[in-house]
Design an enzyme around this catalytic site. Structure first.
Site, PDB file in Angstrom:
ATOM      1  N   HIS A 313       0.818  -1.210   0.000  1.00 57.41           N
ATOM      2  CA  HIS A 313       0.000   0.000   0.000  1.00 57.41           C
ATOM      3  C   HIS A 313       0.856   1.266   0.000  1.00 57.41           C
ATOM      4  O   HIS A 313       0.668   2.160  -0.820  1.00 57.41           O
ATOM      5  CB  HIS A 313      -0.920   0.006   1.218  1.00 57.41           C
ATOM      6  CG  HIS A 313      -1.798   1.215   1.287  1.00 57.41           C
ATOM      7  ND1 HIS A 313      -2.986   1.306   0.602  1.00 57.41           N
ATOM      8  CD2 HIS A 313      -1.653   2.398   1.940  1.00 57.41           C
ATOM      9  CE1 HIS A 313      -3.537   2.494   0.831  1.00 57.41           C
ATOM     10  NE2 HIS A 313      -2.740   3.169   1.644  1.00 57.41           N
ATOM     11  N   HIS A 331       3.349   6.219  -2.179  1.00 53.16           N
ATOM     12  CA  HIS A 331       4.025   7.405  -1.656  1.00 53.16           C
ATOM     13  C   HIS A 331       5.546   7.321  -1.784  1.00 53.16           C
ATOM     14  O   HIS A 331       6.250   8.038  -1.079  1.00 53.16           O
ATOM     15  CB  HIS A 331       3.663   7.614  -0.184  1.00 53.16           C
ATOM     16  CG  HIS A 331       2.217   7.907   0.037  1.00 53.16           C
ATOM     17  ND1 HIS A 331       1.658   9.132  -0.224  1.00 53.16           N
ATOM     18  CD2 HIS A 331       1.202   7.115   0.479  1.00 53.16           C
ATOM     19  CE1 HIS A 331       0.365   9.101   0.059  1.00 53.16           C
ATOM     20  NE2 HIS A 331       0.067   7.892   0.483  1.00 53.16           N
ATOM     21  N   LYS A 378      -4.606   9.990  -9.000  1.00 50.00           N
ATOM     22  CA  LYS A 378      -4.251  10.203  -7.585  1.00 50.00           C
ATOM     23  C   LYS A 378      -4.287  11.709  -7.410  1.00 50.00           C
ATOM     24  O   LYS A 378      -3.372  12.428  -7.844  1.00 50.00           O
ATOM     25  CB  LYS A 378      -2.864   9.634  -7.284  1.00 50.00           C
ATOM     26  CG  LYS A 378      -2.352   9.896  -5.863  1.00 50.00           C
ATOM     27  CD  LYS A 378      -2.985   8.992  -4.844  1.00 50.00           C
ATOM     28  CE  LYS A 378      -2.312   9.157  -3.480  1.00 50.00           C
ATOM     29  NZ  LYS A 378      -2.867   8.285  -2.446  1.00 50.00           N
TER      30      LYS A 378
END
Length: 437
Positions: A313, A331, A378
């Site tokens: 994730h 990220h 995103k």
């Protein structure tokens, strides 16, 4: 699963070897505007990042709780099963209903995990990568960890002792991790970014004429911790809710990655700090097993079982289905660079900082951006640029164990909120930085 990174990077190399020009950019099909989704109130996820906008991500579906090794007086749930090591679980074939298309190359067998590149790639500025890039090293990482060769432990020359001030102040401890990250890259020397134009979160126009990464010294990804990190990125199906298959070779890659980063100063400091806080075992081998379980143990997300992990994730990213069709997690700058080089990421521009006059430039190492991955948006995402894999693992693990949901810390020149969402008592639901300046 073969080759999300290794397989497609060869396809990218073939295109690069044919010339410096990429196919001309064409208009991309965009998902419908999602202003209502972006602006709706989320009791646990709302976080203002720019002019009242929210940083979105995938929140835990269960109640929050403390992490591994909390003392019993701190955790009502106790610590049963806390040190349970990761167990391999078999998974079925990926569902045909997945929102991400499979790659269909000319004369190539269709394989799970090889993704169709996004049309309209921007002109690449990355230097040609050598064909032997990482391939031999990655194959070696599939061997049993005890048969692999690791870097020497050089932390005896670095002060990794904790101080009372650091033990009493999470921000000081995080700043110490920043100082210990000797493997962090130097902007302009190791890589260069082009931030393009800024935008608000709700704006959908592409404000970046070029890729975010102008170039990266190809030798960077040969460094031991970087190389081992890259070898993990193709081990996952990014479609949320699809059960993962973890092979014995992929488990070897996980264990070898933990072993490699455990020889670095940030991880040595992390262990000393958490031992002093009495939240992890003193034995370093037990600590490494804990790290493997924390980051790679599979759990359910998006209605599926054994379909996600903290590592997937946070660092790889996932694509929500069920009509939402949005990217969550993702990220990490290395994953962004590699996906952008393959054409599966389309950089859309940076998000305006909350404080006027602080416009990011090529030297910036904390950046809030908007992008599409496999054509899925995103809308806002913040990443630390150029930091090492061991630093990010240590930073997020530290905040998970001794911090709260919001962790306002100083990382070098950057004021950051490390947002941490727990899933149950002992899992990382999501964790990521939010720029506070």
């Amino acid at each position: 699963m073969e080759g999300l990174i290794k397989g497609l990077i060869n396809v990218a190399l073939d295109a690069i070897d044919g010339g410096d020009e990429a196919p001309p950019r064409r208009a991309q099909a965009r998902p419908p505007p999602a202003e209502d989704e972006e602006l709706r109130s989320r009791s646990t996820w709302a976080e203002v990042v720019s002019s009242g906008e929210q940083e979105k991500d995938e929140g835990p579906k269960q109640g929050s709780g403390y992490g591994y090794g909390r003392r019993k007086e701190e955790s009502a749930g106790g610590s049963e099963g806390v040190w349970e090591s990761f167990e391999a679980k078999k998974k079925p074939q990926h569902h045909a209903s997945s929102p991400v298309k499979h790659y269909q190359g000319e004369g190539k067998e269709r394989k799970d995990g090889d993704w169709e590149t996004v049309e309209g790639k921007k002109k690449p500025h990355h230097p040609p990568l050598r064909r032997q890039h990482q391939s031999e090293a990655w194959q070696g990482y599939k061997q049993p960890p005890s048969e692999q060769v690791y870097s020497d432990d050089t932390t005896h020359r670095i002060n990794i002792e904790t101080t009372d001030q650091e033990l009493d102040n999470l921000s000081r401890a995080c700043h110490k991790l920043w100082e210990l990250d000797t493997n962090r890259l130097v902007p302009g020397k190791d890589y260069e970014i082009n931030c393009g134009e800024g935008k608000k979160v709700y704006q959908k126009d592409d404000m970046a004429a070029n890729n975010l990464f102008t170039w990266l010294d190809e030798d960077i990804l040969r460094r031991p911790t970087y190389s081992r990190f890259c070898s993990l990125l193709d081990n996952y199906n990014p479609n949320e809710g699809v059960k993962e298959v973890i092979t014995s070779e992929e488990k070897h890659e996980q264990e070898a990655f933990i072993e490699e980063i455990s020889r670095t100063a940030p991880m040595k400091y992390l262990h000393k700090y958490l031992v002093a806080k009495r939240v992890v075992p003193h034995d370093f081998e037990e600590f490494k097993n804990l790290m493997k379980s924390l980051w790679f143990h599979l759990y359910g997300r998006g209605g599926g079982s054994s379909c996600s992990s903290a590592f997937e994730h946070v660092f790889v990213g996932e694509i929500k289905g069920r009509g939402e069709h949005e990217v969550s997690g993702f990220h990490n700058w290395i994953q962004f660079y590699l996906e952008e080089a393959k054409g599966t990421v389309n950089y859309q521009g940076y998000i305006f900082p909350r404080r006027r006059g602080q416009i990011p430039d090529t030297e910036t190492q904390l950046l809030t951006i908007q992008f599409e991955w496999h054509g899925i948006l995103k809308s806002v995402s913040t990443s630390l640029i150029g930091v090492s894999p061991e630093f990010e693992i240590a930073l997020y693990t530290l905040c998970f164990f001794v911090g709260g949901e919001d962790n306002h810390v100083q990382l070098g020149p950057y004021s950051v909120n490390i947002k941490c969402y727990r899933l149950g008592n002992n899992k990382i639901g999501s964790i990521f930085p939010i720029a506070e300046d």
